[in-house]
Write a protein that holds these residues in place. Structure first.
Motif, PDB file in Angstrom:
ATOM      1  N   VAL A   1     -17.337 -16.507  46.830  1.00  0.00           N
ATOM      2  CA  VAL A   1     -16.060 -16.422  47.511  1.00  0.00           C
ATOM      3  C   VAL A   1     -15.532 -17.851  47.687  1.00  0.00           C
ATOM      4  O   VAL A   1     -16.192 -18.660  48.340  1.00  0.00           O
ATOM      5  CB  VAL A   1     -16.193 -15.731  48.890  1.00  0.00           C
ATOM      6  N   GLU A   2     -14.388 -18.122  47.076  1.00  0.00           N
ATOM      7  CA  GLU A   2     -13.795 -19.464  47.132  1.00  0.00           C
ATOM      8  C   GLU A   2     -14.814 -20.560  46.832  1.00  0.00           C
ATOM      9  O   GLU A   2     -14.939 -21.543  47.562  1.00  0.00           O
ATOM     10  CB  GLU A   2     -13.139 -19.719  48.492  1.00  0.00           C
ATOM     11  N   ASP A   3     -15.597 -20.397  45.781  1.00  0.00           N
ATOM     12  CA  ASP A   3     -16.612 -21.374  45.351  1.00  0.00           C
ATOM     13  C   ASP A   3     -17.686 -21.628  46.395  1.00  0.00           C
ATOM     14  O   ASP A   3     -18.340 -22.664  46.392  1.00  0.00           O
ATOM     15  CB  ASP A   3     -15.964 -22.700  44.934  1.00  0.00           C
ATOM     16  N   CYS A   4     -17.880 -20.698  47.312  1.00  0.00           N
ATOM     17  CA  CYS A   4     -18.945 -20.788  48.310  1.00  0.00           C
ATOM     18  C   CYS A   4     -19.957 -19.681  48.018  1.00  0.00           C
ATOM     19  O   CYS A   4     -19.582 -18.528  47.815  1.00  0.00           O
ATOM     20  CB  CYS A   4     -18.374 -20.633  49.714  1.00  0.00           C
ATOM     21  N   LEU A   5     -21.217 -20.043  47.980  1.00  0.00           N
ATOM     22  CA  LEU A   5     -22.273 -19.085  47.682  1.00  0.00           C
ATOM     23  C   LEU A   5     -22.837 -18.521  48.982  1.00  0.00           C
ATOM     24  O   LEU A   5     -23.282 -19.255  49.850  1.00  0.00           O
ATOM     25  CB  LEU A   5     -23.380 -19.776  46.885  1.00  0.00           C
ATOM     26  N   PHE A   6     -22.796 -17.201  49.124  1.00  0.00           N
ATOM     27  CA  PHE A   6     -23.378 -16.514  50.273  1.00  0.00           C
ATOM     28  C   PHE A   6     -24.632 -15.800  49.791  1.00  0.00           C
ATOM     29  O   PHE A   6     -24.580 -15.050  48.817  1.00  0.00           O
ATOM     30  CB  PHE A   6     -22.393 -15.465  50.835  1.00  0.00           C
ATOM     31  N   ARG A   7     -25.739 -16.036  50.444  1.00  0.00           N
ATOM     32  CA  ARG A   7     -26.977 -15.354  50.079  1.00  0.00           C
ATOM     33  C   ARG A   7     -27.236 -14.221  51.058  1.00  0.00           C
ATOM     34  O   ARG A   7     -27.659 -14.439  52.188  1.00  0.00           O
ATOM     35  CB  ARG A   7     -28.151 -16.323  50.122  1.00  0.00           C
ATOM     36  N   ILE A   8     -26.954 -13.021  50.597  1.00  0.00           N
ATOM     37  CA  ILE A   8     -27.178 -11.827  51.413  1.00  0.00           C
ATOM     38  C   ILE A   8     -27.809 -10.770  50.526  1.00  0.00           C
ATOM     39  O   ILE A   8     -27.663 -10.801  49.307  1.00  0.00           O
ATOM     40  CB  ILE A   8     -25.858 -11.292  52.029  1.00  0.00           C
ATOM     41  N   GLY A  47      -9.989 -12.997  44.968  1.00  0.00           N
ATOM     42  CA  GLY A  47      -8.922 -12.566  45.869  1.00  0.00           C
ATOM     43  C   GLY A  47      -9.349 -12.400  47.314  1.00  0.00           C
ATOM     44  O   GLY A  47      -8.654 -11.752  48.097  1.00  0.00           O
ATOM     45  N   THR A  48     -10.484 -12.964  47.673  1.00  0.00           N
ATOM     46  CA  THR A  48     -10.996 -12.857  49.040  1.00  0.00           C
ATOM     47  C   THR A  48     -11.167 -14.259  49.599  1.00  0.00           C
ATOM     48  O   THR A  48     -11.715 -15.122  48.926  1.00  0.00           O
ATOM     49  CB  THR A  48     -12.359 -12.130  49.047  1.00  0.00           C
ATOM     50  N   SER A  49     -10.712 -14.473  50.817  1.00  0.00           N
ATOM     51  CA  SER A  49     -10.881 -15.802  51.416  1.00  0.00           C
ATOM     52  C   SER A  49     -12.261 -15.908  52.061  1.00  0.00           C
ATOM     53  O   SER A  49     -12.849 -14.911  52.500  1.00  0.00           O
ATOM     54  CB  SER A  49      -9.794 -16.071  52.454  1.00  0.00           C
ATOM     55  N   LYS A  50     -12.749 -17.120  52.099  1.00  0.00           N
ATOM     56  CA  LYS A  50     -14.044 -17.404  52.730  1.00  0.00           C
ATOM     57  C   LYS A  50     -14.013 -16.982  54.198  1.00  0.00           C
ATOM     58  O   LYS A  50     -14.955 -16.378  54.700  1.00  0.00           O
ATOM     59  CB  LYS A  50     -14.350 -18.892  52.586  1.00  0.00           C
ATOM     60  N   LYS A  51     -12.903 -17.291  54.882  1.00  0.00           N
ATOM     61  CA  LYS A  51     -12.757 -16.943  56.293  1.00  0.00           C
ATOM     62  C   LYS A  51     -12.846 -15.432  56.507  1.00  0.00           C
ATOM     63  O   LYS A  51     -13.553 -14.958  57.399  1.00  0.00           O
ATOM     64  CB  LYS A  51     -11.416 -17.480  56.799  1.00  0.00           C
TER      65      LYS A  51
END
Length: 159
Positions: A1-8, A47-51
């Motif tokens: 998401v917006e070049d941020c990696l979330f590990r879930i 199409g999804t914001s990090k926030k």
């Protein structure tokens, strides 16, 4: 998401979302390049914001988004939970946004109701706008849509 990696874990998303559940059931190609199996091949959510995504995850994990004044975060939850079929989370967002101290003004409530198909907000928001003393402004008309603004003006004239 917006070049941020979330590990879930995918189970967190699959458990409550038909969209993610179906997505992870799709046949996969080469096991080395399966989306979501490694940091090199993440699931990309365009199409999804990090926030917005952070608000969704916070609500998904804790069923809260912070203090009671975090109305914008619950709106983010409503947006993404509607888009990705998180029925329980969507209902929680609607419930949190529908309490008196969170009070959305009628135009904002109508705008959200139309955008995210919250049918139970339509009539109360329209009624509040029809009964208020101030007419619908041009900006409010833009927000709720030209057709809705004209219908509302017609109702107001008859009152």
């Amino acid at each position: 998401v917006e070049d941020c990696l979330f590990r879930i874990t995918k189970e967190l998303l699959e458990a409550e979302s038909n969209v993610f559940s179906d997505m992870f059931l799709l046949p996969q190609g080469d096991p080395e390049t399966v989306e979501g199996k490694s940091d090199a091949y993440p699931v990309v959510l365009q199409g999804t914001s990090k926030k917005d995504f952070e608000s969704l995850l916070r609500a998904l994990m804790c069923r809260s988004v912070g203090s009671d004044s975090d109305r914008d975060q619950w709106i983010s939850v409503l947006k993404l939970s509607t888009m990705w079929d998180f029925h329980g989370l969507r209902n929680a967002a609607i419930q949190h946004l529908d309490v008196p101290f969170q009070s959305l003004n009628p135009v904002h409530k109508l705008e959200l109701a139309l955008q995210y198909d919250v049918r139970e907000w339509l009539l109360p928001a329209l009624l509040a706008l029809a009964q208020r003393s101030a007419p619908i402004s041009v900006e409010e008309g833009r927000r709720i849509g030209f057709e809705n603004a004209l219908k509302l003006a017609s109702v107001r004239e008859k009152l």
